[in-house]
Design a protein around this motif. Structure first.
Motif, PDB file in Angstrom:
ATOM      1  N   UNK A   1      53.455  33.723  37.953  1.00 54.61           N
ATOM      2  CA  UNK A   1      52.264  33.659  38.768  1.00 54.61           C
ATOM      3  C   UNK A   1      51.741  35.058  39.094  1.00 54.61           C
ATOM      4  N   UNK A   2      52.622  36.030  39.226  1.00 61.04           N
ATOM      5  CA  UNK A   2      52.165  37.372  39.585  1.00 61.04           C
ATOM      6  C   UNK A   2      51.326  37.992  38.466  1.00 61.04           C
ATOM      7  N   UNK A   3      51.602  37.639  37.202  1.00 64.68           N
ATOM      8  CA  UNK A   3      50.803  38.147  36.088  1.00 64.68           C
ATOM      9  C   UNK A   3      49.354  37.697  36.211  1.00 64.68           C
ATOM     10  N   UNK A   4      49.162  36.456  36.648  1.00 68.23           N
ATOM     11  CA  UNK A   4      47.807  35.940  36.850  1.00 68.23           C
ATOM     12  C   UNK A   4      47.117  36.715  37.964  1.00 68.23           C
ATOM     13  N   UNK A   5      47.852  37.054  39.031  1.00 67.38           N
ATOM     14  CA  UNK A   5      47.268  37.854  40.114  1.00 67.38           C
ATOM     15  C   UNK A   5      46.838  39.227  39.607  1.00 67.38           C
ATOM     16  N   UNK A   6      47.656  39.846  38.753  1.00 67.11           N
ATOM     17  CA  UNK A   6      47.295  41.158  38.199  1.00 67.11           C
ATOM     18  C   UNK A   6      46.014  41.070  37.384  1.00 67.11           C
ATOM     19  N   UNK A   7      45.862  40.006  36.617  1.00 71.26           N
ATOM     20  CA  UNK A   7      44.651  39.829  35.824  1.00 71.26           C
ATOM     21  C   UNK A   7      43.445  39.625  36.735  1.00 71.26           C
ATOM     22  N   UNK A   8      43.577  38.781  37.741  1.00 67.55           N
ATOM     23  CA  UNK A   8      42.469  38.540  38.674  1.00 67.55           C
ATOM     24  C   UNK A   8      42.107  39.796  39.449  1.00 67.55           C
ATOM     25  N   UNK A   9      43.102  40.538  39.907  1.00 67.89           N
ATOM     26  CA  UNK A   9      42.839  41.799  40.607  1.00 67.89           C
ATOM     27  C   UNK A   9      42.170  42.786  39.657  1.00 67.89           C
ATOM     28  N   UNK A  10      42.594  42.817  38.404  1.00 69.78           N
ATOM     29  CA  UNK A  10      41.975  43.691  37.411  1.00 69.78           C
ATOM     30  C   UNK A  10      40.519  43.352  37.174  1.00 69.78           C
ATOM     31  N   UNK A  11      40.202  42.071  37.094  1.00 65.28           N
ATOM     32  CA  UNK A  11      38.812  41.654  36.899  1.00 65.28           C
ATOM     33  C   UNK A  11      37.958  42.077  38.090  1.00 65.28           C
ATOM     34  N   UNK A  12      38.439  41.795  39.285  1.00 62.22           N
ATOM     35  CA  UNK A  12      37.680  42.147  40.494  1.00 62.22           C
ATOM     36  C   UNK A  12      37.554  43.661  40.625  1.00 62.22           C
ATOM     37  N   UNK A  13      38.630  44.391  40.391  1.00 65.50           N
ATOM     38  CA  UNK A  13      38.591  45.851  40.511  1.00 65.50           C
ATOM     39  C   UNK A  13      37.640  46.461  39.492  1.00 65.50           C
ATOM     40  N   UNK A  14      37.660  45.986  38.268  1.00 66.45           N
ATOM     41  CA  UNK A  14      36.750  46.492  37.252  1.00 66.45           C
ATOM     42  C   UNK A  14      35.301  46.190  37.587  1.00 66.45           C
ATOM     43  N   UNK A  15      35.044  45.002  38.127  1.00 64.96           N
ATOM     44  CA  UNK A  15      33.689  44.632  38.518  1.00 64.96           C
ATOM     45  C   UNK A  15      33.194  45.510  39.660  1.00 64.96           C
ATOM     46  N   UNK A  16      34.029  45.690  40.682  1.00 69.51           N
ATOM     47  CA  UNK A  16      33.651  46.521  41.832  1.00 69.51           C
ATOM     48  C   UNK A  16      33.436  47.962  41.402  1.00 69.51           C
ATOM     49  N   UNK A  17      34.315  48.488  40.565  1.00 66.46           N
ATOM     50  CA  UNK A  17      34.159  49.863  40.080  1.00 66.46           C
ATOM     51  C   UNK A  17      32.882  50.006  39.265  1.00 66.46           C
ATOM     52  N   UNK A  18      32.552  49.010  38.457  1.00 67.60           N
ATOM     53  CA  UNK A  18      31.309  49.033  37.695  1.00 67.60           C
ATOM     54  C   UNK A  18      30.094  49.051  38.598  1.00 67.60           C
ATOM     55  N   UNK A  19      30.132  48.288  39.671  1.00 66.56           N
ATOM     56  CA  UNK A  19      29.028  48.275  40.636  1.00 66.56           C
ATOM     57  C   UNK A  19      28.921  49.622  41.351  1.00 66.56           C
ATOM     58  N   UNK A  20      30.049  50.214  41.713  1.00 69.81           N
ATOM     59  CA  UNK A  20      30.041  51.486  42.438  1.00 69.81           C
ATOM     60  C   UNK A  20      29.591  52.649  41.570  1.00 69.81           C
ATOM     61  N   UNK A  21      29.988  52.642  40.316  1.00 68.64           N
ATOM     62  CA  UNK A  21      29.735  53.802  39.463  1.00 68.64           C
ATOM     63  C   UNK A  21      28.458  53.717  38.650  1.00 68.64           C
ATOM     64  N   UNK A  22      28.058  52.567  38.207  1.00 73.10           N
ATOM     65  CA  UNK A  22      26.930  52.464  37.293  1.00 73.10           C
ATOM     66  C   UNK A  22      25.864  51.481  37.741  1.00 73.10           C
ATOM     67  N   UNK A  23      26.127  50.762  38.816  1.00 78.85           N
ATOM     68  CA  UNK A  23      25.138  49.817  39.292  1.00 78.85           C
ATOM     69  C   UNK A  23      25.230  48.439  38.666  1.00 78.85           C
ATOM     70  N   UNK A  24      26.215  48.178  37.833  1.00 79.61           N
ATOM     71  CA  UNK A  24      26.363  46.854  37.237  1.00 79.61           C
ATOM     72  C   UNK A  24      27.671  46.721  36.499  1.00 79.61           C
ATOM     73  N   UNK A  25      28.125  45.494  36.322  1.00 78.69           N
ATOM     74  CA  UNK A  25      29.351  45.255  35.598  1.00 78.69           C
ATOM     75  C   UNK A  25      29.153  45.393  34.099  1.00 78.69           C
ATOM     76  N   UNK A  26      30.250  45.374  33.379  1.00 74.89           N
ATOM     77  CA  UNK A  26      30.223  45.569  31.932  1.00 74.89           C
ATOM     78  C   UNK A  26      30.588  44.304  31.173  1.00 74.89           C
ATOM     79  N   UNK A  27      30.769  43.202  31.838  1.00 75.25           N
ATOM     80  CA  UNK A  27      31.212  41.973  31.207  1.00 75.25           C
ATOM     81  C   UNK A  27      32.671  41.714  31.546  1.00 75.25           C
ATOM     82  N   UNK A  28      33.081  40.489  31.412  1.00 77.37           N
ATOM     83  CA  UNK A  28      34.410  40.076  31.860  1.00 77.37           C
ATOM     84  C   UNK A  28      35.529  40.833  31.148  1.00 77.37           C
ATOM     85  N   UNK A  29      35.477  40.947  29.850  1.00 74.73           N
ATOM     86  CA  UNK A  29      36.562  41.566  29.088  1.00 74.73           C
ATOM     87  C   UNK A  29      36.678  43.051  29.411  1.00 74.73           C
TER      88      UNK A  29
END
Length: 83
Positions: free
Chosen positions: A1-29
């Motif tokens: 179950x913790x592996x799934x949490x790492x993936x979900x945290x990675x998706x959210x962190x990448x999305x937030x970082x994309x919003x902070x740095x460039x103004x938009x996300x880059x897609x799920x992958x």
């Protein structure tokens, strides 16, 4: 179950970082990859200064900081190659 949490945290962190740095996300992958690499990088950076996190929120903050740092480095490298 913790592996799934790492993936979900990675998706959210990448999305937030994309919003902070460039103004938009880059897609799920790409958000997933940036978030996971950012989590590793953030954990390493936080370890250097002696900060340890154990909660989901702490891990998310660590991943976001690492992902923002990663995007900042990529931005610097892409600007220098465009000159």
């Amino acid at each position: 179950m913790s592996f799934i949490w790492y993936i979900l945290i990675g998706i959210v962190a990448g999305f937030v970082a994309g919003k902070l740095m460039r103004g938009g996300g880059f897609g799920l992958i790409v958000n997933l990859v940036v978030g996971i690499i950012g989590g590793v990088l953030g954990g390493w950076l936080f370890g250097l200064i002696g900060i340890s996190t154990s909660s989901i929120i702490g891990n998310l903050i660590t991943s976001v900081v690492g992902a923002v740092f990663l995007l900042w480095i990529v931005g610097l490298l892409s600007r220098s190659s465009n000159k």
